[in-house]
Scaffold this active site. Structure first.
Site, short mmCIF file in Angstrom:
data_model
loop_
_atom_site.label_atom_id
_atom_site.label_comp_id
_atom_site.label_asym_id
_atom_site.label_seq_id
_atom_site.Cartn_x
_atom_site.Cartn_y
_atom_site.Cartn_z
N CYS A 33 0.81 -1.17 -0.11
CA CYS A 33 -0.19 -0.06 -0.28
C CYS A 33 0.92 1.13 -0.16
O CYS A 33 1.37 1.60 -0.86
CB CYS A 33 -1.08 -0.01 1.13
SG CYS A 33 -2.51 0.88 0.71
N HIS B 193 -3.47 -5.03 0.56
CA HIS B 193 -2.91 -5.76 1.62
C HIS B 193 -3.04 -7.33 1.59
O HIS B 193 -3.82 -7.93 2.22
CB HIS B 193 -3.71 -5.39 3.05
CG HIS B 193 -3.36 -3.69 3.14
ND1 HIS B 193 -2.67 -3.31 3.72
CD2 HIS B 193 -3.94 -2.61 2.60
CE1 HIS B 193 -2.46 -1.92 4.06
NE2 HIS B 193 -3.61 -1.33 3.21
N GLU C 180 -1.44 -9.21 3.71
CA GLU C 180 -1.45 -9.47 5.07
C GLU C 180 -2.83 -9.99 5.56
O GLU C 180 -2.57 -10.71 6.33
CB GLU C 180 -0.53 -8.61 5.89
CG GLU C 180 -1.35 -7.28 6.39
CD GLU C 180 -1.37 -6.07 5.14
OE1 GLU C 180 -1.06 -6.58 4.09
OE2 GLU C 180 -1.47 -5.15 5.44
N1 GLN Z 1 -1.95 6.65 2.46
C1 GLN Z 1 -2.00 5.83 1.27
C2 GLN Z 1 -3.50 5.96 0.67
O1 GLN Z 1 -4.35 6.46 1.37
C3 GLN Z 1 -1.68 4.69 1.66
C4 GLN Z 1 -2.82 4.04 2.53
C5 GLN Z 1 -2.41 2.52 3.09
O2 GLN Z 1 -1.21 2.21 3.23
N2 GLN Z 1 -3.27 1.70 3.63
O3 GLN Z 1 -3.45 5.69 -0.33
#
Ligand code: GLN
Length: 537
Positions: A380, A506, A508
């Site tokens: 992310c 994600h 994970e």
């Molecule tokens: N801050 C980034 C976004 O909003 C990444 C979000 C995250 O890592 N969950 O896209």
């Protein structure tokens, strides 16, 4: 419907989540269809706006719910996929009762905590517990018995117990048994007091799970049974464990599974925990060791990145390796001592995150991984910053950035998703939950997933800016996973690097014992290779 409620006494952080998950796990191993839900008595509607420093990571479900991290434990221990119905908060309950009042559903009546709030709680619990095919619902009540905000929930459960009968509705109370003095005597008084607190609410526990440094000795066990009025074999010792995955075995060995089955009149064969034990054996007896450096913002808190640590454990177990997590605050990259950690690392993992603090440190760690052939996984924000790093240092767009951190950058290689432009509210407004991803044939991700269409969970507002895709790819950072319409970049892989992978999603959150998240597996496998190479050098 049958239900086991897990409450907590004495203090918070006793591991009620692991206790609930482990009880569910041992009963599931006997063939029961077990599900679980969490009650968080805070006023927030969900966990989406909570700071990971206070509450640990926000766990994202398939349906996009932003949930408490305990739902992650349930999913991992029970191998189930949960939905928003499995997370109850005061905010949700009061929200729906007030909505019903505004609709006129209680016309003429004074709306009160009892019966209206308690009825809402009961009906939401029953809805989950009565789902066809469900044999047992584990309900974990967050907080500590005696908290003002948990009182309506406990009252609702007291009522459910009397309506459903003691064969169908059990209470497990987790407490702390501290060891004091030179001889480390185990003290049961806090447990006695917390059971008294529970009884004041009309609830008598059926089982007491005592957290303790070393296994509960006989005299402490007898005292608890006597003073708290539970059978001796329902006093369970929960000593500190090396791995959370040992806890189901501890419970099974003390006969808790048989006790609960008997109490709830379940007649099921004794299949034991053979499968679970096999997994645990791999966790406890690894042949190799590999060091993965996590670079994040809340590094002294295991809870803030819990699902990553667990995914690494799952991956390590499959590869016969202990994954030793090294941790560094992103802001400390570049400071004294940081070079040592970077050099020790066999792999680097940059998890998701928000806000500019530490962003440049993460970029530096990514640069180190890219330039030195160190296996790297960016998730992310980690993926977005890998694109930023590449743009800055491989494409020489020196001020490239995400507009999350610099709205005036001349190279906004990561930018707000178009559908986010008009969003003003913070709660549940990100791109959330399970989305399909089309994976390029022959890519690293394709090999790891063994599929060309995968589904993974998301939680973000920003994305790789589509205008930069061609220049980035031309220099060797390939986007090997995209949204089904081809517009959103989901996976990046660097050509000519042993393992440099980023994902907008994600992985994970869907990692399970025996089924590690494929990208974490890939990272650990590459890190093992890297560490062998280091030894030869
Ligand atoms: N801050 C980034 C976004 O909003 C990444 C979000 C995250 O890592 N969950 O896209």
């Amino acid at each position: 419907m049958k239900c086991i409620v897990v409450t907590g006494g004495v203090l918070s952080g006793l591991g009620k989540g692991i206790t609930s998950s482990s009880i569910g796990c041992v009963l599931k191993a006997r063939g029961l269809n077990v599900t679980a839900m969490k009650i968080d008595p805070y006023l927030n509607f969900d966990a989406g706006t909570l700071n990971p420093f206070e509450h640990g990571e926000v766990f994202v479900l398939d349906d996009g719910s932003e949930a408490d991290l305990d739902l992650g434990n349930y999913e991992r221990f029970l191998d189930v996929s949960l939905t928003s119905e499995h997370l109850m908060t005061t905010g949700k309950i009061y929200g729906s009762v007030i909505e019903k009042e505004r609709e006129g559903n209680f016309l003429g009546k004074t709306v009160q905590i009892i019966p209206h709030i308690t009825n809402e709680i009961k009906s939401k619990i029953s809805k989950v517990g009565m789902k066809p095919g469900t044999d047992l619902l584990m309900v974990e009540l967050g907080g500590t018995v005696g908290d003002i905000e948990s009182a309506p929930f406990l009252e609702a459960m007291r009522q459910m117990h009397s309506e459903m009968g003691h064969e169908n509705f059990l209470f497990v109370h987790t407490t702390l048994v501290p060891s004091l003095g030179a001889i480390k005597e185990q003290k049961t008084k806090p447990t006695q007091h917390s059971v008294r607190e529970l009884r004041a609410m009309g609830v008598q526990p059926d089982v007491i799970v005592a957290r303790c440094e070393r296994p509960l000795d006989d005299s402490a066990r007898k005292k608890i049974a006597l003073f708290c009025d539970v059978p001796l074999d329902a006093v369970i010792s929960a000593p500190d464990a090396k791995s959370i995955y040992q806890v189901p075995i501890f419970l099974e060995e003390q006969g808790l599974t048989d006790y609960l089955l008997e109490r709830m009149k379940f007649d099921v064969p004794d299949d034991g925990l053979a499968d679970w034990s096999k997994f645990l054996k791999k966790v406890m007896n690894p042949k190799n060791e590999v060091k993965i450096l996590l670079v994040g913002k809340y590094m002294d808190q295991y809870d803030s990145y819990m699902s990553h640590y667990e995914a690494l454990t799952h991956a390590g177990a499959e590869l016969n390796a202990r994954v030793v997590p090294l941790r560094i605050e992103a802001e400390d990259i570049g400071k004294e001592g940081c070079g040592d950690l970077l050099r020790q690392a066999d792999g680097i993992l940059i998890p998701g995150g928000f806000g500019s603090r530490g962003a440049n440190g993460k970029v530096e760690a990514i640069r180190y991984a890219r330039e030195n052939g160190v296996p790297f996984l960016g998730v992310c924000l980690g993926f977005q910053l890998a694109v930023v790093e590449f743009a800055r240092n491989a494409l020489a767009f020196h001020d490239a950035n995400s507009t999350e951190f610099d709205s005036h950058t001349s190279h906004p290689v990561v930018d707000l998703l178009p559908e986010q432009k008009d969003v003003t509210k913070m709660g549940a407004t990100m791109r959330l939950g399970a989305q399909d991803i089309i994976v390029e044939k022959g890519s690293i991700a394709n090999k790891l997933y063994g599929a060309t269409t995968i589904s993974e969970r998301h939680r973000h507002r920003y994305e790789v800016n589509p205008h930069y895709i061609d220049v980035i790819q031309d220099k060797g950072l390939k986007f090997t996973g995209r949204s089904p319409d081809g517009n959103k970049m989901e996976i990046a892989e660097l050509e000519g690097h042993p393992f440099f992978v980023g994902s907008q999603f994600h992985p994970e959150f869907k990692s399970r014992p025996k089924k590690p998240a494929p990208l974490h597996y890939g990272l650990v496998r590459a890190a093992l290779e890297h560490s062998k190479g280091k030894k030869v050098r």
